[in-house]
Structure formats: C-alpha cells, structure tokens
Design an enzyme around this catalytic site. Structure first.
Site, PDB file in Angstrom:
ATOM      1  N   TYR A   1     -12.369   6.771 -12.667  1.00  7.17           N
ATOM      2  CA  TYR A   1     -12.522   5.552 -11.856  1.00  7.17           C
ATOM      3  C   TYR A   1     -13.204   4.461 -12.682  1.00  7.17           C
ATOM      4  O   TYR A   1     -12.707   3.337 -12.781  1.00  7.17           O
ATOM      5  CB  TYR A   1     -13.349   5.899 -10.624  1.00  7.17           C
ATOM      6  CG  TYR A   1     -13.584   4.766  -9.648  1.00  7.17           C
ATOM      7  CD1 TYR A   1     -12.543   4.236  -8.893  1.00  7.17           C
ATOM      8  CD2 TYR A   1     -14.875   4.249  -9.442  1.00  7.17           C
ATOM      9  CE1 TYR A   1     -12.763   3.218  -7.965  1.00  7.17           C
ATOM     10  CE2 TYR A   1     -15.107   3.246  -8.516  1.00  7.17           C
ATOM     11  CZ  TYR A   1     -14.055   2.732  -7.780  1.00  7.17           C
ATOM     12  OH  TYR A   1     -14.289   1.732  -6.854  1.00  7.17           O
TER      13      TYR A   1
ATOM     14  N   THR B   1      -4.840   6.748   0.283  1.00 12.90           N
ATOM     15  CA  THR B   1      -6.119   6.927   0.990  1.00 12.90           C
ATOM     16  C   THR B   1      -6.232   5.966   2.174  1.00 12.90           C
ATOM     17  O   THR B   1      -7.242   5.960   2.865  1.00 12.90           O
ATOM     18  CB  THR B   1      -7.331   6.702   0.049  1.00 12.90           C
ATOM     19  OG1 THR B   1      -7.272   5.364  -0.474  1.00 12.90           O
ATOM     20  CG2 THR B   1      -7.345   7.685  -1.102  1.00 12.90           C
TER      21      THR B   1
ATOM     22  N   ASP C   1       0.853  -1.193   0.000  1.00 13.53           N
ATOM     23  CA  ASP C   1       0.000   0.000   0.000  1.00 13.53           C
ATOM     24  C   ASP C   1       0.887   1.241   0.000  1.00 13.53           C
ATOM     25  O   ASP C   1       1.924   1.243   0.666  1.00 13.53           O
ATOM     26  CB  ASP C   1      -0.895  -0.028   1.259  1.00 13.53           C
ATOM     27  CG  ASP C   1      -2.131   0.837   1.122  1.00 13.53           C
ATOM     28  OD1 ASP C   1      -1.976   2.051   0.891  1.00 13.53           O
ATOM     29  OD2 ASP C   1      -3.241   0.304   1.238  1.00 13.53           O
TER      30      ASP C   1
HETATM   31  P1  NAD Z   1      -9.815   2.646   0.593  1.00 11.18           P
HETATM   32  O1  NAD Z   1      -9.509   3.989   0.017  1.00 11.18           O
HETATM   33  O2  NAD Z   1     -10.057   2.556   2.052  1.00 11.18           O
HETATM   34  O3  NAD Z   1      -8.652   1.623   0.239  1.00 11.18           O
HETATM   35  C1  NAD Z   1      -7.873   1.700  -0.918  1.00 11.18           C
HETATM   36  C2  NAD Z   1      -6.431   1.417  -0.541  1.00 11.18           C
HETATM   37  O4  NAD Z   1      -5.616   1.388  -1.734  1.00 11.18           O
HETATM   38  C3  NAD Z   1      -5.836   2.506   0.346  1.00 11.18           C
HETATM   39  O5  NAD Z   1      -5.180   1.937   1.463  1.00 11.18           O
HETATM   40  C4  NAD Z   1      -4.835   3.226  -0.563  1.00 11.18           C
HETATM   41  O6  NAD Z   1      -3.774   3.826   0.127  1.00 11.18           O
HETATM   42  C5  NAD Z   1      -4.414   2.091  -1.479  1.00 11.18           C
HETATM   43  N1  NAD Z   1      -3.862   2.533  -2.771  1.00 11.18           N
HETATM   44  C6  NAD Z   1      -4.446   3.362  -3.667  1.00 11.18           C
HETATM   45  N2  NAD Z   1      -3.619   3.526  -4.728  1.00 11.18           N
HETATM   46  C7  NAD Z   1      -2.522   2.776  -4.499  1.00 11.18           C
HETATM   47  C8  NAD Z   1      -1.338   2.517  -5.231  1.00 11.18           C
HETATM   48  N3  NAD Z   1      -1.100   3.089  -6.422  1.00 11.18           N
HETATM   49  N4  NAD Z   1      -0.419   1.683  -4.709  1.00 11.18           N
HETATM   50  C9  NAD Z   1      -0.623   1.086  -3.504  1.00 11.18           C
HETATM   51  N5  NAD Z   1      -1.731   1.295  -2.769  1.00 11.18           N
HETATM   52  C10 NAD Z   1      -2.668   2.136  -3.256  1.00 11.18           C
HETATM   53  O7  NAD Z   1     -11.065   2.076  -0.228  1.00 11.18           O
HETATM   54  P2  NAD Z   1     -11.883   0.715  -0.075  1.00 11.18           P
HETATM   55  O8  NAD Z   1     -13.302   1.066   0.057  1.00 11.18           O
HETATM   56  O9  NAD Z   1     -11.257  -0.161   0.916  1.00 11.18           O
HETATM   57  O10 NAD Z   1     -11.700   0.096  -1.541  1.00 11.18           O
HETATM   58  C11 NAD Z   1     -10.792  -0.954  -1.807  1.00 11.18           C
HETATM   59  C12 NAD Z   1     -11.003  -1.484  -3.212  1.00 11.18           C
HETATM   60  O11 NAD Z   1     -12.325  -1.982  -3.365  1.00 11.18           O
HETATM   61  C13 NAD Z   1     -10.800  -0.435  -4.315  1.00 11.18           C
HETATM   62  O12 NAD Z   1     -10.139  -1.043  -5.413  1.00 11.18           O
HETATM   63  C14 NAD Z   1     -12.199  -0.066  -4.706  1.00 11.18           C
HETATM   64  O13 NAD Z   1     -12.284   0.349  -6.050  1.00 11.18           O
HETATM   65  C15 NAD Z   1     -12.943  -1.375  -4.478  1.00 11.18           C
HETATM   66  N6  NAD Z   1     -14.374  -1.124  -4.236  1.00 11.18           N
HETATM   67  C16 NAD Z   1     -14.800  -0.696  -3.004  1.00 11.18           C
HETATM   68  C17 NAD Z   1     -16.156  -0.446  -2.816  1.00 11.18           C
HETATM   69  C18 NAD Z   1     -16.705  -0.012  -1.488  1.00 11.18           C
HETATM   70  O14 NAD Z   1     -17.907   0.236  -1.410  1.00 11.18           O
HETATM   71  N7  NAD Z   1     -15.953   0.085  -0.415  1.00 11.18           N
HETATM   72  C19 NAD Z   1     -17.058  -0.602  -3.885  1.00 11.18           C
HETATM   73  C20 NAD Z   1     -16.558  -0.999  -5.119  1.00 11.18           C
HETATM   74  C21 NAD Z   1     -15.219  -1.284  -5.286  1.00 11.18           C
END
Ligand code: NAD
Ligand code: UDP
Length: 317
Positions: free
Chosen positions: A150, A40, A36
């Site tokens: 996105y 975010t 990570d």
């Molecule tokens: P979040 O922002 O809490 O987690 C995302 C994580 O990815 C963060 O820790 C961030 O630091 C890390 N990250 C981002 N870009 C990076 C990079 N280039 N290299 C390394 N780390 C990186 O969000 P979340 O809700 O936990 O989402 C996680 C995943 O699930 C995402 O891919 C998101 O698209 C997908 N998703 C989540 C939801 C939801 O409702 N929570 C819905 C659809 C898809």
C-alpha cells in the site's frame, strides 16, 4: 443559456469516501461518473444516487484502460483498498491500482484536459520518525514489509502524478489523507473504528493490538470531504495533509468507544501487526493556510453519529 454542468469522474466512488464525495459533487451541481470494481466497495453506498440523472455508475477495474465518452472536468482517483486488512488480502490488486490505476487515470485526465486529484495517504510517511508529520517529511517506509504494498503503491502514485504534472502539464493535486471514519465504512473492513464499534455493539471484547500506546488522529468524513472540495477548487497542487490533528492512543480510543456504548465488552490485547506505525498526527498548517480549512468535528461527536448510523444498519443488539 444554461451553463454546462461540470463532470467529475470519481474512481472508488462506491467506497466509503468516494460515495460521500459523489454526494458532495452532485450537491455542488456537477455530474458524477463513478468508476468502481467493487473489490472493497458496496453498491449500497450509492443506492440513493442510482435514480439521479446526473449520476452514473461504471463497473470497471481502473488498473485496466479506462475510456469515458465526452467531456471530463475532474478526475478524482480514490480507487484502492484502504484498510490494512483489505490490502493484505489483495496485495497485488493494491499495487496495481496504485501504479497502473494511477497511470490510467492520469492518462484520462491528460486526454480530457481535466483537473486531477490523487487520494494519497499518511502511510507515505510509514512509521514516522518526525512527529507530527509535515508534507516535507520523506517518510520511513519498509518497502518489503506487508504494508509496503500500500505504502509503496501510493508513493509511486505520487511520483507518477508529479511526472504527469511536470512532463504532460496535467493540472494535478495530491492530498495525503489521515485516518478518516464515518458512516458507510464496511463494518468488517478491519480498520479500528468499525472493528471497535462492531465489537462494542455486540458485547465482544475490543481487540487492542500491541500495548495500545500507538497513536492515531481521527478525522470525520464530512470535514475531509470539505477539505477535498476546497483542494480541487484551489490553485495549490500539494501534497497537502488532510486530517484531524487531535491525537489519541488506541487504548484511549477503545475506552471512549466502551464509554459511549452500553456494552459489557472489555479490552483484550492482541499482537501488533508488522510495521504498524507507532505514531500518526498530521501537521495541517499548510491546509489551514492555502485552503483556509481545518476540521470542526470532535471525535466524540463524529463517533456518536457513526455509532447511530451502524445501529441503523442493524449492527448490534
Ligand atoms: P474503501 O475501501 O471504502 O473504498 C475504496 C474503493 O475503491 C472501493 O469502492 C473499491 O471497490 C474501489 N477499488 C479498489 N480497487 C479498484 C480498482 N482497481 N478499480 C476500481 N475500483 C477499485 O476505502 P476508503 O476509505 O473510502 O478509501 C478511499 C481512498 O482514500 C483510497 O485510495 C485510500 O487509499 C484513500 N485513503 C483513505 C483513508 C481513510 O482513512 N479512509 C486514509 C488515507 C487514504
Ligand atoms: N487496531 C487495533 N485493534 C483493531 C484494529 C486496529 O488496536 O481491532 C490498531 C492498529 O494496530 C493501528 C490502529 O488501530 O495501530 C489503526 O488501525 P487501522 O487498521 O484503523 O488503520 P492504520 O492507521 O493502521 O492504517
């Protein structure tokens, strides 16, 4: 002789979902390597794991080449800004992690002969013209709108995953996650659940965007994690929708948050963000059939637990 522990690389593992997934894989007896860059995410989400000898954290941007020594059995690609506010703040990083990050993580899975799981999203359906959304729907996305960074990154990620599956025979899986919430979301990440909780617990007015008639279907994190774990162990490659089909208008959701908190907050209306989907509800018949999975946690119960967690973090009065 003791059997070797399976090794899971979880990108985005310091985020909301990735940290819960790390917990689950460790509980199932795996070793977890969390990758990570904390754009975010937050180290607090994995603080409890730092002393676990089966857990390691690597601070790295997965849009750049990834190198992991030793055996890897699973690669779960969860790295990406996920809140509309976050991906509007980091549009290029969002495009890059969906495109280059997916390419790099697929390359890692290919090299290690690991099973691969892509965290895709209901946003691939855009502002859908089919309701509820089923996996065979191709979607209705504006590629040049602000959310395109996105939506299109995730659509590209799905295409790349399928290309690696077909051409390089990577054992890949795609899940399309619908709005999921729970403890460890960032209170200021801008998504509707933490926003309304923050506002209600601080007696600030709840900001409903548009007329509040747009719908979302909220899944509690524990249900989602169970679905993901079943998916990684199944033979099915997807895409499979994972979400809770109980659908609410945003206005209903705002009223529920007000009812469940001892708040003086009222509802105020703000402009609807560009291309905000008007409806969203997963059809989960495929997940029910192939994973024998369906969510168990009702919105009120999940919200109660989430509220308690945020209060425990010192949010509110
Ligand atoms: P979040 O922002 O809490 O987690 C995302 C994580 O990815 C963060 O820790 C961030 O630091 C890390 N990250 C981002 N870009 C990076 C990079 N280039 N290299 C390394 N780390 C990186 O969000 P979340 O809700 O936990 O989402 C996680 C995943 O699930 C995402 O891919 C998101 O698209 C997908 N998703 C989540 C939801 C939801 O409702 N929570 C819905 C659809 C898809
Ligand atoms: N929303 C809202 N008030 C807020 C935050 C979000 O009315 O303070 C609305 C937003 O316009 C959308 C829905 O809630 O219709 C869900 O937004 P979120 O940012 O959680 O994620 P999305 O489902 O749009 O990806």
């Amino acid at each position: 002789m003791a059997t070797r522990k399976k090794v899971a690389v979880i990108t985005g593992g310091a985020g909301f979902l990735g940290s819960h997934l790390s917990d689950r894989f460790l509980a199932e007896g795996c070793r977890v390597i969390c990758v990570d860059n904390l754009i975010t995410g937050n180290l607090n989400n994995i603080k409890h794991l730092r002393k676990n000898k089966d857990f390691s954290f690597k601070r790295h941007d997965v849009s750049k080449k990834i190198s992991i020594p030793g055996t890897v059995d699973y690669v779960l690609h969860f790295a990406s800004p996920a809140s509309p506010v976050d991906y509007l703040e980091y549009p290029i990083q969002t495009l890059k992690v969906g495109a280059l990050g997916t390419h790099n993580t697929l390359g890692l899975a290919k090299l290690k002969k690991a099973r691969y799981l892509l965290a895709s999203t209901s946003e691939v359906y855009g502002d859908p013209q089919i309701h509820p959304q089923k996996e065979d729907y191709w979607g209705h996305v504006n590629p040049i709108g602000p959310r395109g960074v996105y939506d299109e990154a995730k659509r590209f990620a799905e295409a790349m995953t399928m290309a690696y599956r077909r051409y390089h025979k990577v054992d890949s899986k795609i899940i399309r996650i619908f709005n999921t919430y729970g403890p460890r979301m960032r209170i200021k990440d801008g998504r509707v659940v933490p926003n309304f909780i923050d506002q209600a617990l601080n007696d600030k007015n709840l900001t409903v965007y548009g007329n509040g008639k747009q719908t979302r279907s909220f899944c509690y994190y524990s249900d989602l994690v169970e679905g993901i774990y079943r998916m990684i162990r199944s033979k099915h490659s997807g895409p499979v929708n994972l979400g809770n089909p109980d659908e609410f208008t945003i206005l209903q959701f705002a009223k529920l948050v007000i009812k469940m908190t001892d708040t003086r907050s009222k509802i105020v209306y703000k402009p609807l963000p560009v291309d905000d989907p008007k409806t969203r509800q997963p059809n989960i018949s495929l997940a029910k059939r192939v994973l024998k999975w369906q969510p168990k946690v009702k919105l009120e119960q999940g919200l109660r637990e989430t509220l308690a967690w945020f209060q425990g973090q010192g949010i509110g009065k």
